[in-house]
Design an enzyme around this catalytic site. Structure first.
Site, mmCIF file in Angstrom:
data_model
loop_
_atom_site.group_PDB
_atom_site.id
_atom_site.type_symbol
_atom_site.label_atom_id
_atom_site.label_comp_id
_atom_site.label_asym_id
_atom_site.label_seq_id
_atom_site.Cartn_x
_atom_site.Cartn_y
_atom_site.Cartn_z
ATOM 1 N N ASP A 139 5.443 -4.331 4.889
ATOM 2 C CA ASP A 139 4.788 -3.682 3.800
ATOM 3 C C ASP A 139 5.175 -2.133 3.895
ATOM 4 O O ASP A 139 5.619 -1.486 2.667
ATOM 5 C CB ASP A 139 3.264 -3.629 3.747
ATOM 6 C CG ASP A 139 2.691 -4.788 3.610
ATOM 7 O OD1 ASP A 139 3.440 -5.572 2.661
ATOM 8 O OD2 ASP A 139 1.778 -5.185 3.730
ATOM 9 N N HIS A 158 7.606 -6.736 -0.781
ATOM 10 C CA HIS A 158 8.285 -7.710 -0.363
ATOM 11 C C HIS A 158 9.586 -7.585 -0.665
ATOM 12 O O HIS A 158 10.555 -7.763 0.263
ATOM 13 C CB HIS A 158 7.804 -9.125 -0.222
ATOM 14 C CG HIS A 158 6.246 -9.051 0.240
ATOM 15 N ND1 HIS A 158 5.296 -10.090 -0.137
ATOM 16 C CD2 HIS A 158 5.362 -8.186 0.886
ATOM 17 C CE1 HIS A 158 3.815 -9.861 0.500
ATOM 18 N NE2 HIS A 158 4.198 -8.565 1.226
ATOM 19 N N HIS A 193 -1.168 0.479 2.172
ATOM 20 C CA HIS A 193 -0.509 0.981 0.804
ATOM 21 C C HIS A 193 -0.733 2.302 0.442
ATOM 22 O O HIS A 193 0.303 3.105 -0.062
ATOM 23 C CB HIS A 193 -0.467 -0.221 -0.226
ATOM 24 C CG HIS A 193 0.010 -1.329 0.031
ATOM 25 N ND1 HIS A 193 1.518 -1.618 0.335
ATOM 26 C CD2 HIS A 193 -0.350 -2.656 0.505
ATOM 27 C CE1 HIS A 193 1.790 -2.757 0.516
ATOM 28 N NE2 HIS A 193 0.757 -3.547 0.651
ATOM 29 N N HIS A 239 3.927 -8.043 9.436
ATOM 30 C CA HIS A 239 3.967 -7.991 8.053
ATOM 31 C C HIS A 239 3.765 -6.510 7.864
ATOM 32 O O HIS A 239 4.065 -6.064 6.501
ATOM 33 C CB HIS A 239 2.878 -8.924 7.535
ATOM 34 C CG HIS A 239 2.974 -9.054 5.939
ATOM 35 N ND1 HIS A 239 3.773 -9.247 5.420
ATOM 36 C CD2 HIS A 239 2.288 -8.187 5.143
ATOM 37 C CE1 HIS A 239 3.810 -9.164 4.111
ATOM 38 N NE2 HIS A 239 2.714 -8.364 3.858
#
Length: 288
Positions: free
Chosen positions: A244, A76, A267, A240
């Site tokens: 990321d 973030h 991720h 969001h």
């Protein structure tokens, strides 16, 4: 995405680590042209030298040394730096994790935006080296149903396709072109991390999400959101995911001029894509 400005003065963020649950702090200081670096106790490392790893709940980066330096949940803060085009800063971390704040990039981005230093040619207009693609590249997971692809483009653009079995999350797509700080603040930075209520107990049994709460995450139950304030955007979940991915891409250490498309990624795949880009940058044309 370009890293063309620094800061007029230091800024500091403190709070709770999302996974550790401990008090953590990061101080961001202009470093006079030394690039994007992170470290602690006076030791700073260029981001591109870090060894990244991640799973469905965050990204971490390790820098070899004696002792090695590791910092977790970087995405973030890194998204705020990338979305605003900030370069030439040292990120001094105390506690081994970046504070979660409200679960989005917005608190980082707002303070960094106010402290940014404009270059003569405009913020984010650096002549630094960047990676330009001349052919598409694709990275997939073993089953082939999750992928990240990038193709040559004049500007940096991210398109994310989110696909969840949960009916309240579902399938959605969001695209964002980087280069305008105000648009990033308004359209992307405020999207918060989210989790299904059914996942929370499993996370905590693994020693994760100790600092998680409805103050810093959107939690989706079987019947609806647990957050009384609701969503910030109708498609906050996929926005969001753009946060990321943007944060993870900062670990390339240089701007990427490409259209990046992610399908059901996370991720781990983001960071495999970064490793692929790093190998490409070692042999491909890198220009200003």
């Amino acid at each position: 995405m370009s890293f063309g400005g620094s800061l007029r003065h230091a800024v500091e963020f403190s709070g709770t680590g999302l996974h550790s649950g401990e008090s953590v702090r990061v101080r961001i200081v202009p470093n006079g042209g030394k690039g994007l670096r992170i470290g602690s106790g006076g030791r700073f490392f260029p981001l591109e030298q870090g060894i990244p790893s991640g799973d469905g709940r965050g990204s971490r980066v390790v820098f070899p040394g004696e002792p090695p330096f590791q910092v977790c949940t970087v995405e973030h803060l890194f998204a705020a730096v990338a979305g605003l085009g900030i370069g030439d800063i040292d990120m001094d971390v105390d506690g081994g994790e970046i504070p979660v704040l409200d679960g989005s990039a917005l608190p980082f981005a707002e303070m960094l935006y106010e402290a940014r230093e404009m270059s003569p040619a405009g913020f984010g207009s650096s002549e630094r080296a960047c990676l330009r693609l001349f052919a598409p590249i694709v990275v997939t997971e073993s089953k082939g149903d999750r992928l990240i692809a990038a193709s040559p483009a004049a500007t940096a653009r991210i398109t994310y396709v989110l696909d969840y079995a949960h009916p309240l999350v579902g399938t959605s797509t969001f695209s964002f072109t980087l280069g305008d700080a105000e648009s990033f603040l308004a359209e992307v930075a405020g999207a918060r991390t989210f989790a299904l209520l059914s996942e929370v107990e499993g996370l905590r049994s693994r020693g994760l999400a100790k600092g998680g709460s409805l103050e810093n995450a959107v939690v989706v139950g079987d019947e609806g959101l647990l957050n009384p304030e609701g969503l910030r955007f109708p498609d906050e979940y996929v926005r969001h995911k753009v946060v990321d991915l943007l944060g993870d891409l900062l670990l390339l250490g240089m701007p990427l001029h490409a259209h990046v498309v992610a399908l059901r990624a996370g991720h781990a795949l983001h960071l495999e894509f970064v490793r692929r880009l790093r190998r490409l940058a070692a042999t491909a044309h890198v220009g200003g």
